[in-house]
Design an enzyme around this catalytic site. Structure first.
Site, PDB file in Angstrom:
ATOM      1  N   CYS A   1       2.473   1.704  -5.388  1.00  0.00           N
ATOM      2  CA  CYS A   1       2.171   0.267  -5.357  1.00  0.00           C
ATOM      3  C   CYS A   1       2.003  -0.304  -6.757  1.00  0.00           C
ATOM      4  O   CYS A   1       2.298  -1.472  -6.996  1.00  0.00           O
ATOM      5  CB  CYS A   1       0.904   0.021  -4.559  1.00  0.00           C
ATOM      6  SG  CYS A   1       1.105   0.374  -2.822  1.00  0.00           S
TER       7      CYS A   1
ATOM      8  N   PHE B   1       0.847  -1.193   0.000  1.00  0.00           N
ATOM      9  CA  PHE B   1       0.000   0.000   0.000  1.00  0.00           C
ATOM     10  C   PHE B   1       0.881   1.241   0.000  1.00  0.00           C
ATOM     11  O   PHE B   1       2.065   1.196   0.340  1.00  0.00           O
ATOM     12  CB  PHE B   1      -0.930   0.015   1.220  1.00  0.00           C
ATOM     13  CG  PHE B   1      -0.220   0.049   2.544  1.00  0.00           C
ATOM     14  CD1 PHE B   1       0.040   1.253   3.189  1.00  0.00           C
ATOM     15  CD2 PHE B   1       0.195  -1.127   3.167  1.00  0.00           C
ATOM     16  CE1 PHE B   1       0.698   1.283   4.415  1.00  0.00           C
ATOM     17  CE2 PHE B   1       0.852  -1.105   4.387  1.00  0.00           C
ATOM     18  CZ  PHE B   1       1.102   0.107   5.012  1.00  0.00           C
ATOM     19  N   CYS B   2       0.289   2.356  -0.408  1.00  0.00           N
ATOM     20  CA  CYS B   2       0.966   3.652  -0.421  1.00  0.00           C
ATOM     21  C   CYS B   2      -0.095   4.740  -0.318  1.00  0.00           C
ATOM     22  O   CYS B   2      -1.274   4.438  -0.123  1.00  0.00           O
ATOM     23  CB  CYS B   2       1.826   3.824  -1.670  1.00  0.00           C
ATOM     24  SG  CYS B   2       0.905   3.629  -3.198  1.00  0.00           S
ATOM     25  N   THR B   3       0.284   5.988  -0.456  1.00  0.00           N
ATOM     26  CA  THR B   3      -0.646   7.094  -0.199  1.00  0.00           C
ATOM     27  C   THR B   3      -1.842   7.084  -1.134  1.00  0.00           C
ATOM     28  O   THR B   3      -2.995   7.059  -0.695  1.00  0.00           O
ATOM     29  CB  THR B   3       0.088   8.446  -0.323  1.00  0.00           C
ATOM     30  OG1 THR B   3       1.240   8.422   0.510  1.00  0.00           O
ATOM     31  CG2 THR B   3      -0.825   9.592   0.110  1.00  0.00           C
TER      32      THR B   3
ATOM     33  N   ILE C   1      -4.052   4.633   0.568  1.00  0.00           N
ATOM     34  CA  ILE C   1      -4.506   4.929   1.933  1.00  0.00           C
ATOM     35  C   ILE C   1      -5.615   5.972   1.920  1.00  0.00           C
ATOM     36  O   ILE C   1      -6.578   5.887   2.695  1.00  0.00           O
ATOM     37  CB  ILE C   1      -3.328   5.434   2.787  1.00  0.00           C
ATOM     38  CG1 ILE C   1      -2.220   4.393   2.840  1.00  0.00           C
ATOM     39  CG2 ILE C   1      -3.783   5.787   4.200  1.00  0.00           C
ATOM     40  CD1 ILE C   1      -0.872   4.955   3.289  1.00  0.00           C
TER      41      ILE C   1
END
Length: 273
Positions: free
Chosen positions: A182, A175-177, A204
């Site tokens: 990703c 996961f990433c912002t 996220i």
């Protein structure tokens, strides 16, 4: 007047980067937008802000182009202008990674919607990896996530080579912002022999928007690359600000943890995000 903030990206083949740059720059100027759009042969990546009607107009303009018809975006509202200028730039990559084999147009991982994410990452046979940088992880991450302790996204390649093995780590979730890191990280792993790779669709930010706080496995705040600094559930500013070194600082704190642990000289010239 409140500002609408929109974050979006799309991996797609773009052959007319300069023409697209000129078109979007002029469009954004007319609509009174601020923020940055990056364009590269692999696609588009942006975080913009402005009047709600102006943001909606730009998104509709992009989606009228067949290459960006499926463009997904994440919107939130802030009272303060989050950016100072309007910029549209052409770059070699919309996200610098330096691995040509990491092509999401060819090797995308499996997208997992926010409402299905908890079930996936709660499984014992899934390795959960936070693909963001250390200063981002420091203020918030998913429960049980591995922190690669990278200072830039390009370091993920070395982390993966040294710590991940297709024979030992059969199922990986990342996961990433907002989802873009990703996309590349999952394509990179798939290009290097990992078959079952998942990533959080919309990142996220979409999770914090869709999943109620009472059901969330997210802990802390999510760093964002604008003047809001960090947001929490509901994509509402979390009360953080930036330390003099550029790292996020929690409400009521004067310095980030890195500067507190550094010598006075190091604190003045500390690493910036």
């Amino acid at each position: 007047m409140p500002f609408t903030v929109s974050a979006f990206y799309r991996f797609a083949r773009v052959e007319d980067c300069e023409a697209l740059r000129a078109d979007l720059f002029a469009f954004g100027q007319r609509e009174g937008l601020v923020g940055t759009i990056l364009i590269a042969p692999e696609g588009i990546n942006a975080t913009i802000a402005g009047p709600d009607a102006g943001v909606a107009a730009l998104l509709a303009h992009l989606r009228s182009d067949d290459r960006f018809a499926g463009l997904a975006s994440k919107e939130s509202v802030t009272e303060a202008q989050p950016f100072q200028r309007w910029k549209v730039k052409v770059k070699p990559e919309i996200l610098t990674f330096g691995a040509p084999e990491a092509d999401p147009n060819l090797l995308a991982g499996t997208y997992v919607k926010p409402l299905d994410w908890n079930a996936l990452i709660s499984r014992d046979d899934v390795v959960l990896i936070d693909t963001r940088n250390d200063y981002e992880v420091a203020i918030g991450t998913f429960r049980g996530a591995v922190d690669p302790k990278t200072q830039s996204f390009t370091e993920f390649k070395s982390y993966a080579a040294q710590n991940l093995d297709p024979a030992k780590h059969a199922k990986i979730a990342m996961f990433c912002t907002g989802g873009i890191r990703c996309e590349k990280a999952s394509a990179f792993l798939r290009a290097h022999g990992f078959d079952e790779v998942y990533h959080l669709e919309g990142g996220i930010l979409k999770y914090l928007e869709d999943v109620p706080a009472s059901e969330s496995l997210w802990e802390g705040a999510c760093f964002v690359f604008d003047e809001r600094v960090a947001v929490g559930h509901g994509v509402i500013p979390a009360g953080h600000r930036k330390c003099r070194c550029g790292w996020p600082v929690g409400e009521g704190q004067d310095q980030c943890l890195s500067c507190l642990a550094a010598t006075p000289t190091a604190a003045m010239t500390g690493r910036r995000p």
